[in-house]
Every structure is written in C-alpha cells, then in structure tokens.
Design a protein around this motif. Sequence first.
Motif, mmCIF file in Angstrom:
data_model
loop_
_atom_site.group_PDB
_atom_site.id
_atom_site.type_symbol
_atom_site.label_atom_id
_atom_site.label_comp_id
_atom_site.label_asym_id
_atom_site.label_seq_id
_atom_site.Cartn_x
_atom_site.Cartn_y
_atom_site.Cartn_z
ATOM 1 N N TYR A 112 0.835 -1.198 0.000
ATOM 2 C CA TYR A 112 0.000 0.000 0.000
ATOM 3 C C TYR A 112 0.875 1.255 0.000
ATOM 4 N N ALA A 113 1.868 1.287 0.867
ATOM 5 C CA ALA A 113 2.749 2.461 0.957
ATOM 6 C C ALA A 113 3.560 2.638 -0.314
ATOM 7 N N ALA A 114 3.999 1.533 -0.909
ATOM 8 C CA ALA A 114 4.796 1.625 -2.138
ATOM 9 C C ALA A 114 3.985 2.258 -3.267
ATOM 10 N N LEU A 115 2.716 1.945 -3.340
ATOM 11 C CA LEU A 115 1.869 2.525 -4.377
ATOM 12 C C LEU A 115 1.672 4.020 -4.157
ATOM 13 N N TRP A 116 1.434 4.423 -2.913
ATOM 14 C CA TRP A 116 1.291 5.850 -2.635
ATOM 15 C C TRP A 116 2.611 6.588 -2.871
ATOM 16 N N GLN A 117 3.712 5.945 -2.536
ATOM 17 C CA GLN A 117 5.024 6.551 -2.774
ATOM 18 C C GLN A 117 5.229 6.791 -4.270
ATOM 19 N N HIS A 118 4.785 5.852 -5.079
ATOM 20 C CA HIS A 118 4.874 6.011 -6.531
ATOM 21 C C HIS A 118 4.051 7.218 -7.005
ATOM 22 N N LEU A 119 2.822 7.337 -6.514
ATOM 23 C CA LEU A 119 1.961 8.445 -6.926
ATOM 24 C C LEU A 119 2.569 9.790 -6.548
ATOM 25 N N PHE A 120 3.178 9.854 -5.375
ATOM 26 C CA PHE A 120 3.784 11.101 -4.897
ATOM 27 C C PHE A 120 5.021 11.491 -5.699
ATOM 28 N N ALA A 121 5.684 10.509 -6.298
ATOM 29 C CA ALA A 121 7.002 10.758 -6.883
ATOM 30 C C ALA A 121 6.988 10.881 -8.404
ATOM 31 N N ILE A 122 5.850 10.860 -9.042
ATOM 32 C CA ILE A 122 5.803 10.934 -10.503
ATOM 33 C C ILE A 122 6.323 12.296 -10.966
ATOM 34 N N ASP A 123 7.223 12.267 -11.902
ATOM 35 C CA ASP A 123 7.884 13.495 -12.376
ATOM 36 C C ASP A 123 6.886 14.495 -12.937
ATOM 37 N N LEU A 124 7.211 15.770 -12.775
ATOM 38 C CA LEU A 124 6.483 16.901 -13.353
ATOM 39 C C LEU A 124 5.086 17.082 -12.765
ATOM 40 N N THR A 125 4.856 16.508 -11.589
ATOM 41 C CA THR A 125 3.558 16.664 -10.922
ATOM 42 C C THR A 125 3.761 17.287 -9.548
ATOM 43 N N ALA A 126 2.686 17.927 -9.053
ATOM 44 C CA ALA A 126 2.749 18.595 -7.752
ATOM 45 C C ALA A 126 1.513 18.322 -6.902
ATOM 46 N N LYS A 127 0.623 17.467 -7.389
ATOM 47 C CA LYS A 127 -0.621 17.243 -6.660
ATOM 48 C C LYS A 127 -1.151 15.845 -6.959
ATOM 49 N N VAL A 128 -1.698 15.199 -5.932
ATOM 50 C CA VAL A 128 -2.467 13.964 -6.100
ATOM 51 C C VAL A 128 -3.895 14.253 -5.656
ATOM 52 N N VAL A 129 -4.849 13.997 -6.537
ATOM 53 C CA VAL A 129 -6.259 14.214 -6.241
ATOM 54 C C VAL A 129 -6.949 12.873 -6.076
ATOM 55 N N VAL A 130 -7.649 12.713 -4.964
ATOM 56 C CA VAL A 130 -8.446 11.505 -4.744
ATOM 57 C C VAL A 130 -9.894 11.941 -4.528
#
Length: 411
Positions: free
Chosen positions: A255-273
Amino acid sequence: MTTDLRVLSPDDWDEWYGKLELAFGGVAESPEERTLWKDLTEPDRFIGAWDEDECVGTAGAFDFRLTVPGGAPVRAAGVTMVSVSPTHRRRGVLTSMMRRQLDDVRSWGEPLAVLTASEPDIYGRFGYGIATQQLRAEIDTSRVRLSVPEGTDDVRLRLVAPDAPAVREACEAVYAHEVAGRPGMLERRPGWERLMVLDPEADRKGSSPLQCVLARRDGEVVGYARYFNKPEWDAAGPRGTIELRDLAALDPAAYAALWQHLFAIDLTAKVVVRNRPVDDAWQHLVSDIRRCAVGLRDSLHVRLVDLGGALEARTYQAPVDVVFEVEDAFCPWNEGRWRLSGDSKGASCARTADAPDLRLSVRDLGAAYLGGVSLGSLAAAGRVRELRAGALAEASTGFASSSAPWLPHGF
C-alpha cells in the motif's frame, strides 16, 4: 396523471436510456460508456414509466452482493438510472416507480436496497439513509512527504496496460481480497471489471489515458493503482496532477509503495483523490495533513427492505439485545417492534410485543446499518429516542464497525 409502469424491453433500451441522458442534462455519453451500461443492464430488473407512447421515467436495480459487518455478502438491489422527464416532474412518477421497485425488491427476496444519489435530499422520504461517506483530498505533493513502513523497498512496481486481460484479472484478485474486510464494498460480478478500466477519450479533459501500476513481491501481485496524469505548467514550471481512480493492496508495505509512486511521478505537484474510505491509511503516512485538503461527501444510501432479514445478515461488534420500535410508512411491513439479539457470531431479529427500548425510523436504521453512522450521533440529532436507559449505548457499540464502510465505485 396516470402513467404505465412496465418492465424494460430490450428493444426499448436505447429510447429509455436516451430519456435518462436527457433528464441529466441532455449530454450524450460516449459510445464506450453507453455500450458498457447496456451490457450490464438486466432488463427484467429495470422499469420505465410511459405516458402513452413516450418514456417519461426510468429506474433500475442491479443484483449485487454487498459486504456487511461481519464480512457476509448480502443480496442488495443496486438502485440506479432513476430519472423523470422534465415535463412530468412533481406528478407522482418518481413515487410510483419507488413504490413498484421496493415491492419488486421484496418479492426477489433481497433484504437491502442501496443507491447513490444525484441530490442527497431526494430519497430519505422513501426510507433511504446515508450510510457511508467518501473521502476526497487534494494532496500537495510538493510540500507533503510520506513516512513508509518497513518492507516498502522490497515491493517492485511495474507500469502495465490497464485493460490487458491478465492485468485486469490480477487487479480483480486483489480487489476481491479486500471485499470481505470492509462493509459497503461490492462483489464485482462478471462484466463489472470493465467499469474500472473504462476510459473514453472524450472524458479525459486534458488528462492522459488511464495508467496502471502493479505492485509485486516475490513475483506475486500484491497491489495496484490506476490513475490519470494531467500535465500542467505555470511560470514556475511543471504543476501536473495525478488523479487517482482506484488503489488496493494486500499489506501495508505494498500500500505504501503505491502511494510513494503516486507522490514521486515526475512533473507533478498534486495527487487528487475523489473516493477513498474515511479511515484510509495514507492519512497516517503524510507529514502534513493540513496540506491535503481533506473533505467528505455522502456516498451509499441504504434502505432496509426486509428489516428482520437485514439485521440478521450482519454481526455485531459487542453483544446487543434491544427492542426497536420502527417507523416505516413507505414499507409498512417493516413497521412495529423488533427484538434484535446478536453478537460477533450472529444475530436473530423477530417481531415482539415487548416494550420498546429505542424508537427510530427505518431511514435512520439504514444509516446506521453498515456501522459508519453512530446511533448515538443520530440520537443527539433527535432522530433516535432512547426509551430504556442504557439501550442507546448498547446498540451504538454493537452496530459499530472496526473498518469504516465504503463504496469503492458507483453504479
């Protein structure tokens, strides 16, 4: 005004669905979405209201299995596609369809009816109570960090095609593992897995095609996330947004690895759920919850159709033995006094002539049914009346759920 209510004929589906689209603003859905809903429609469970040769009302009820506290999958009518033509509103069409539908659900032997509402104040008069909420958030990933548990680095991630058959099968296996552990979740019957990878180009509004990442450990899939990437730039540089569709994992590290991936995607500054459980664990991983703009919205509305059967179908977190006096003018077969006796192993619920301990409406019993709304909270709002001292605390504790109930997707 008199309208003719009749079971939907497959030959009438296109006209019927067109009237539904018109009632919701008149914007036609994409061919892909329309085809999916046509394939999922069970015509003998759908009805139309007809004024002579014109369809003026629509309503349906999917045949679902809904997880209740204790983990049992319980038959539930998934009320859907309800609409009334703009020319026929406030003439009793909706009430007549709700009356017919609940009578049908009862005849089918389904103890529950559930729905999501376009407007939350519509369905209370028919006995539906708001039983779950969905958590929404906009996480500033340029400022918020994650603290992940031990073992997260052992999880391997791989980007895959979301609609590849093997990928869909792997994702559905992870989802199915979660279903029994959280009230409000739906068993996804054959065909419904297509909904989760539906991706009409016309609906993207500047976002990428749907993307999917699988989490693996020792060669086995232990989680997945599906999302869109919406590139954006301002004078300071890239400010892209990741829009999460769904995420599931078998253990905390995946679970944490997936969220870590979402947070670290290049050229992004926001995750919307837009739809996560209110107790979603990422809230305990972030460094600054204030920069996550967390909000709530109503989600699943629950209606007890067979009151005794519904209360017997779930278990209770602590022993409970109370007599409810229930008001239900729309489904009078539920009205009266019911003795509920149950614990973590099972329950019985039957009519009784004993003095009542709690008085409430079927709407409020539906709100509390999945354990996400406290009977004590409803009592504080004047919606539940305690008639025997101690009965409210006993019932509130028994009805609670260790996991917040959650509906993972609409229907």
